[in-house]
Design an enzyme around this catalytic site. Sequence first.
Site, PDB file in Angstrom:
ATOM      1  N   ARG A  17       0.959  -1.192   0.057  1.00  0.00           N
ATOM      2  CA  ARG A  17      -0.017   0.165   0.006  1.00  0.00           C
ATOM      3  C   ARG A  17       0.872   1.394   0.101  1.00  0.00           C
ATOM      4  NH1 ARG A  17      -1.010   5.127   2.482  1.00  0.00           N
ATOM      5  NH2 ARG A  17      -0.272   3.954   4.504  1.00  0.00           N
ATOM      6  N   HIS A 212       9.435   7.862   7.589  1.00  0.00           N
ATOM      7  CA  HIS A 212       9.806   8.109   6.202  1.00  0.00           C
ATOM      8  C   HIS A 212      11.488   8.495   6.602  1.00  0.00           C
ATOM      9  CE1 HIS A 212       6.212   7.910   3.764  1.00  0.00           C
ATOM     10  NE2 HIS A 212       6.002   7.667   4.970  1.00  0.00           N
ATOM     11  N   CYS A 243       3.404   9.936   0.116  1.00  0.00           N
ATOM     12  CA  CYS A 243       2.009  10.278   0.225  1.00  0.00           C
ATOM     13  C   CYS A 243       1.587  11.329  -0.770  1.00  0.00           C
ATOM     14  CB  CYS A 243       1.790  10.901   1.507  1.00  0.00           C
ATOM     15  SG  CYS A 243       0.114  11.605   1.714  1.00  0.00           S
TER      16      CYS A 243
END
Length: 311
Positions: A17, A212, A243
């Site tokens: 994902r 991240h 994102c």
Amino acid sequence: MYTEEQSSIEIVEVSPRDGLQNERLAIPTAEKLALIARAIDAGAKRIEVTSFVNPKAVPQMADADEVCAGLPERDDVTYIGLVMNMRGAERAIASGRIDQLGAVAVASDGLGVANQGQSSDETIDVCRDIIAKAQDAGLSAQATIAASFGCPFDGEVSEDRVVHMAREIAKAGPAEIALADTIGVANPAHVARLVTRVREAIQPLPVRVHFHNTRGTGLANVWAAVAAGARTVDASIGGLGGCPFAPGAAGNVATEDVLYMLERAGIETGLSLEKTIAANHWLAEVMNKEMPAMVGKAGGFPHPKTERTAA
């Protein structure tokens, strides 16, 4: 010094994902399922397999239903579906293959509006509604507080704000609450403080972390979070991730890098480093590019070919 409780850390594999969602190359459903299969073979027991979002907003996740339909039947693996609203929650539940819903609240208004079209306070309400919806359907739900360490639009985020949000979300009874460094701006000192404060505020609920590696501090932040009592770490095979709604949110911490660091330090993860590195190399061919993970390039240590049997 780690306690016995901290001698093992759970890894949530997020490459199917979060790892893929911001990639321009359209990945076929079959390849996503192959990635999930490789993660399972490497030992992953919790996998974020897809997100149920508007395909116009995140085209890479347009095949969420098809991915769910192709998931292998595994009683020992928890499949997580990320959802941003009640419509997404209903789709995830209707798939019949998702074990746990992943709800998201956002610590800043700027990213909340960009990511979900809601203020930060509104995302708390929706997050709690999703948790309740999952529970009514006989499923569990976890919650992530995005932009916990900083926002691409609003800048600094108050630690007090994040702690308050965690307390409010905890009232709904999620399986855990995660602190997400959505744009990779956290530092170990900040991580240690915030994980400690949130852990104390929501106990006995566990804290999960999501980092991240945008600015090269991802592994240091994982280490600080584990030392502060986080029990679960999100990671992505190869270090892919980002994102679409948060400028500069590049690269999750790589699963193989996290495994190497923790296992060498005596902290068990239950995953195979060798198989995870192999998954990295396979994914590089699928994506037609080299993965950013460092251990994927260098390999583990000691390398099997250099190990010697004692005389």
